[in-house]
Design a protein around this motif. Structure first.
Motif, PDB file in Angstrom:
ATOM      1  N   ARG A  18       1.105  -1.005   0.164  1.00  0.00           N
ATOM      2  CA  ARG A  18      -0.099  -0.365   0.220  1.00  0.00           C
ATOM      3  C   ARG A  18       0.475   1.135   0.488  1.00  0.00           C
ATOM      4  N   THR A  19       2.236   1.188   0.460  1.00  0.00           N
ATOM      5  CA  THR A  19       2.647   2.409   1.149  1.00  0.00           C
ATOM      6  C   THR A  19       3.949   2.440   0.279  1.00  0.00           C
ATOM      7  N   ARG A  20       4.158   1.529  -0.748  1.00  0.00           N
ATOM      8  CA  ARG A  20       5.249   1.520  -1.206  1.00  0.00           C
ATOM      9  C   ARG A  20       4.614   2.043  -2.616  1.00  0.00           C
ATOM     10  N   SER A  21       3.616   1.557  -3.102  1.00  0.00           N
ATOM     11  CA  SER A  21       2.695   2.011  -4.419  1.00  0.00           C
ATOM     12  C   SER A  21       2.481   3.506  -4.113  1.00  0.00           C
ATOM     13  N   ILE A  22       2.183   4.008  -3.193  1.00  0.00           N
ATOM     14  CA  ILE A  22       1.677   5.296  -3.200  1.00  0.00           C
ATOM     15  C   ILE A  22       3.282   6.239  -3.470  1.00  0.00           C
ATOM     16  N   VAL A  23       4.228   5.611  -2.474  1.00  0.00           N
ATOM     17  CA  VAL A  23       5.745   7.340  -2.878  1.00  0.00           C
ATOM     18  C   VAL A  23       6.241   6.122  -4.171  1.00  0.00           C
ATOM     19  N   GLY A  24       6.234   5.009  -4.734  1.00  0.00           N
ATOM     20  CA  GLY A  24       6.511   4.598  -5.768  1.00  0.00           C
ATOM     21  C   GLY A  24       5.405   5.357  -7.044  1.00  0.00           C
ATOM     22  N   HIS A  25       4.427   5.935  -6.899  1.00  0.00           N
ATOM     23  CA  HIS A  25       3.666   6.619  -7.921  1.00  0.00           C
ATOM     24  C   HIS A  25       4.263   8.242  -7.846  1.00  0.00           C
ATOM     25  N   LEU A  26       3.777   8.533  -6.294  1.00  0.00           N
ATOM     26  CA  LEU A  26       4.291   9.738  -6.252  1.00  0.00           C
ATOM     27  C   LEU A  26       5.522  10.298  -6.586  1.00  0.00           C
ATOM     28  N   SER A  27       6.459   9.626  -6.733  1.00  0.00           N
ATOM     29  CA  SER A  27       7.757   9.535  -7.137  1.00  0.00           C
ATOM     30  C   SER A  27       7.763   9.937  -8.932  1.00  0.00           C
ATOM     31  N   ASP A  28       7.113   8.646  -9.443  1.00  0.00           N
ATOM     32  CA  ASP A  28       6.967   8.435 -10.590  1.00  0.00           C
ATOM     33  C   ASP A  28       6.449   9.551 -11.347  1.00  0.00           C
ATOM     34  N   CYS A  29       5.522  10.439 -10.759  1.00  0.00           N
ATOM     35  CA  CYS A  29       4.270  11.512 -12.039  1.00  0.00           C
ATOM     36  C   CYS A  29       5.352  13.104 -10.965  1.00  0.00           C
ATOM     37  N   GLY A  30       6.319  12.741 -10.469  1.00  0.00           N
ATOM     38  CA  GLY A  30       7.021  13.933  -9.507  1.00  0.00           C
ATOM     39  C   GLY A  30       6.548  14.922  -9.018  1.00  0.00           C
ATOM     40  N   VAL A  31       5.004  14.793  -8.801  1.00  0.00           N
ATOM     41  CA  VAL A  31       4.494  15.472  -7.357  1.00  0.00           C
ATOM     42  C   VAL A  31       5.652  14.874  -5.936  1.00  0.00           C
ATOM     43  N   MET A  32       6.488  14.097  -5.667  1.00  0.00           N
ATOM     44  CA  MET A  32       7.258  13.556  -5.063  1.00  0.00           C
ATOM     45  C   MET A  32       8.437  14.925  -4.556  1.00  0.00           C
ATOM     46  N   SER A  33       8.875  15.455  -5.414  1.00  0.00           N
ATOM     47  CA  SER A  33      10.339  16.373  -5.595  1.00  0.00           C
ATOM     48  C   SER A  33       9.606  17.304  -5.679  1.00  0.00           C
ATOM     49  N   CYS A  34       8.254  17.957  -5.450  1.00  0.00           N
ATOM     50  CA  CYS A  34       7.779  19.257  -5.846  1.00  0.00           C
ATOM     51  C   CYS A  34       7.159  19.172  -3.313  1.00  0.00           C
ATOM     52  N   CYS A  35       7.774  18.241  -2.683  1.00  0.00           N
ATOM     53  CA  CYS A  35       7.735  18.352  -1.961  1.00  0.00           C
ATOM     54  C   CYS A  35       8.449  18.184  -0.724  1.00  0.00           C
ATOM     55  N   GLU A  36       8.318  18.507   0.714  1.00  0.00           N
ATOM     56  CA  GLU A  36       9.502  18.684   1.464  1.00  0.00           C
ATOM     57  C   GLU A  36       9.062  17.881   1.739  1.00  0.00           C
ATOM     58  N   ARG A  37      10.241  16.201   2.608  1.00  0.00           N
ATOM     59  CA  ARG A  37      10.190  14.834   2.497  1.00  0.00           C
ATOM     60  C   ARG A  37      10.418  15.258   4.698  1.00  0.00           C
ATOM     61  N   VAL A  38       9.921  15.296   5.374  1.00  0.00           N
ATOM     62  CA  VAL A  38       9.800  15.120   6.736  1.00  0.00           C
ATOM     63  C   VAL A  38      10.539  14.100   7.174  1.00  0.00           C
ATOM     64  N   PRO A  39      11.328  14.022   8.201  1.00  0.00           N
ATOM     65  CA  PRO A  39      11.701  12.819   8.934  1.00  0.00           C
ATOM     66  C   PRO A  39      11.175  12.654   9.764  1.00  0.00           C
ATOM     67  N   ALA A  40      10.591  11.021  10.175  1.00  0.00           N
ATOM     68  CA  ALA A  40      10.314  11.158  10.838  1.00  0.00           C
ATOM     69  C   ALA A  40      10.941   9.877  11.655  1.00  0.00           C
ATOM     70  N   ARG A  41       9.624  10.010  13.389  1.00  0.00           N
ATOM     71  CA  ARG A  41      10.456   9.820  14.438  1.00  0.00           C
ATOM     72  C   ARG A  41       9.706   8.328  15.473  1.00  0.00           C
TER      73      ARG A  41
END
Length: 454
Positions: free
Chosen positions: A28-51
């Motif tokens: 579920r999460t792998r598919s979302i992250v992969g798709h957001l990266s492939d379509c260029g949306v992820m590169s427009c966002c700031e990744r927030v580190p988790a803890r």
């Protein structure tokens, strides 16, 4: 573009079912992250580190017994005496995954409140809105959104006094309702399937399992995810099963019953939960969770419109229960435009968190609604009109990986103000039921909110 953050951490994929196929899996999460990266949306966002969330943060919502239970699950101890429902599974990395999901959501929310980000999306799992303060339930280990809301209120009291939680997952967020049912500082609104017949769909092999796993490699996790994804279309439906906590652990039986857990007092003991009564005409208005609600209510058998809150919080719990399946963009947007946004503007929250379950989407394997990616885009856009745009979406359900990837993309594009999607498709087949449902909600809450008195 607005400043949009995304939380994603591979530790959330450590949580997986070792006893058989299950729709809530790492794909579920792998598919979302992969798709957001492939379509260029992820590169427009700031990744927030988790803890990982701390005990102090989790205890804002959950009991120490709940934390101990999850730790025992992760350590592989014999937990046959622990009361959880058949939809909960565990492995040695479950606790870390669940804590990481909440910790990441808290960090994202803090950045939004502080103005470092305008909004954000938390791509996290396991989901959380079914977990109540005492036991995991319905795929959920901890109550992610509830803990995040409480943590932000405590850590940033000058900036966040009021939080609005909107749940568009196809299943009612009974755990979230439980936490805030008597709290007027948090407005909870849920639109969900209710009179939809069969309930959660789970594999017959799914059991509550605590097992050590020797192979924790990425390749193994992906293999498990791929096999599980292929099998979700064949899973069988079963009746609702969701346990209620022991009333003796609460301050009073009255408090327990006020929350909707109708119990047979003679069956209660310190060693097992109360046995909820079967739904009858006399209990349908107050029942919260039960083990056998028959074929007419959708999982988890809660979310009645009459459940409005208690004490000073009357009116701060709003349920919009769909009477049948098949509702789509038009109906969901009417709910947002006629109920959620007007009440939200009157409530004036400092932060909005959406329990973003994409199992209300057209094509989901467990839900039977018809919301399209465009519909989620428009709902996200509408929710951004509240709290000066301080909006956080947290992934809940959604089990068709292709569908949830597209829905997540549309939602994040709305957050980025990049969306140029067409107007939502109309699904008028239930327009009468939609109008009736909305009118009932307005009538129920007309004394609580001025916007419904006009």
């Amino acid at each position: 573009m607005s400043r949009t953050g995304v939380v994603w951490d591979n530790r959330v994929n450590g949580h997986r079912n070792l006893g058989g196929d299950h729709p809530e899996n790492p794909s579920r999460t792998r598919s979302i992250v992969g798709h957001l990266s492939d379509c260029g949306v992820m590169s427009c966002c700031e990744r927030v580190p988790a803890r990982e969330a701390t005990d102090e943060e989790l205890l804002l919502v959950h009991t120490q017994d709940h934390l101990d239970t999850v730790k025992k699950l992760a350590e592989g101890q014999n937990i046959s005496h622990i009361v959880c429902d058949d939809d909960v599974f565990s492995c040695c990395k479950t606790e870390s995954a669940a804590r990481t999901s909440i910790g990441g959501l808290i960090e994202l929310s803090k950045k939004v409140v502080n103005g470092d980000l305008q909004n954000g999306f938390a791509c996290i799992r396991p989901p959380g809105h079914h977990s109540n303060p005492q036991v995991p339930s319905g795929f959920c280990i901890f109550s992610n959104v509830a803990v995040a809301a409480r943590a932000i209120q405590k850590e940033m009291p000058d900036k966040v006094k009021k939080v609005l939680i909107f749940d568009w997952d196809v299943h009612h967020g009974n755990g979230t309702e439980w936490v805030f049912y008597n709290d007027p500082s948090v407005l909870t609104v849920s639109v969900h399937g209710h009179g939809m017949g069969p309930t959660h769909a789970v594999s017959p092999s799914v059991k509550l399992a605590a097992a050590e796993e020797d192979d924790d490699s990425e390749a193994h996790v992906q293999s498990v995810a791929d096999k599980t994804e292929d099998s979700t279309s064949d899973i069988k439906r079963r009746k609702v099963h969701s346990p209620s906590p022991d009333p003796e652990d609460l301050e009073a039986m009255d408090f327990f019953n006020n929350l909707g857990y109708v119990c047979d007092k003679e069956s209660t003991s310190s060693s097992r939960p109360a046995t909820p009564q079967k739904i009858t005409e006399n209990t349908t208005k107050t029942l919260g969770v039960c083990n056998d609600v028959g074929p007419d209510l959708f999982y988890p058998g809660t979310g009645f419109g009459e459940r409005t809150g208690t004490g000073e919080a009357v009116g701060y719990n709003i349920n919009i229960p769909w009477p049948c399946d098949g509702f789509g963009d038009l109906e969901y947007l009417r709910v947002v435009d006629e109920i959620v946004v007007p009440v939200g503007k009157e409530f004036k929250p400092d932060l909005v968190i959406v329990s973003a379950g994409f199992d209300s989407a057209l094509g989901d394997t467990l839900g039977s609604m018809r919301v399209t990616p465009s519909g989620f885009d428009k709902m996200t856009e509408a929710m951004a009109t509240l709290a000066d745009g301080r909006l956080v979406l947290a992934l809940e359900g959604g089990y068709n990986t292709e569908v949830i990837s597209l829905c997540a993309e549309s939602s994040v594009r709305a957050l980025l103000r990049l969306s140029k999607s067409p107007q939502p498709a109309s699904s008028l087949c239930h327009s009468d039921q939609c109008t009736s449902t909305i009118d009932k909600v307005k009538a129920t809450h007309k004394d609580n909110w001025k916007c419904f008195q006009e």
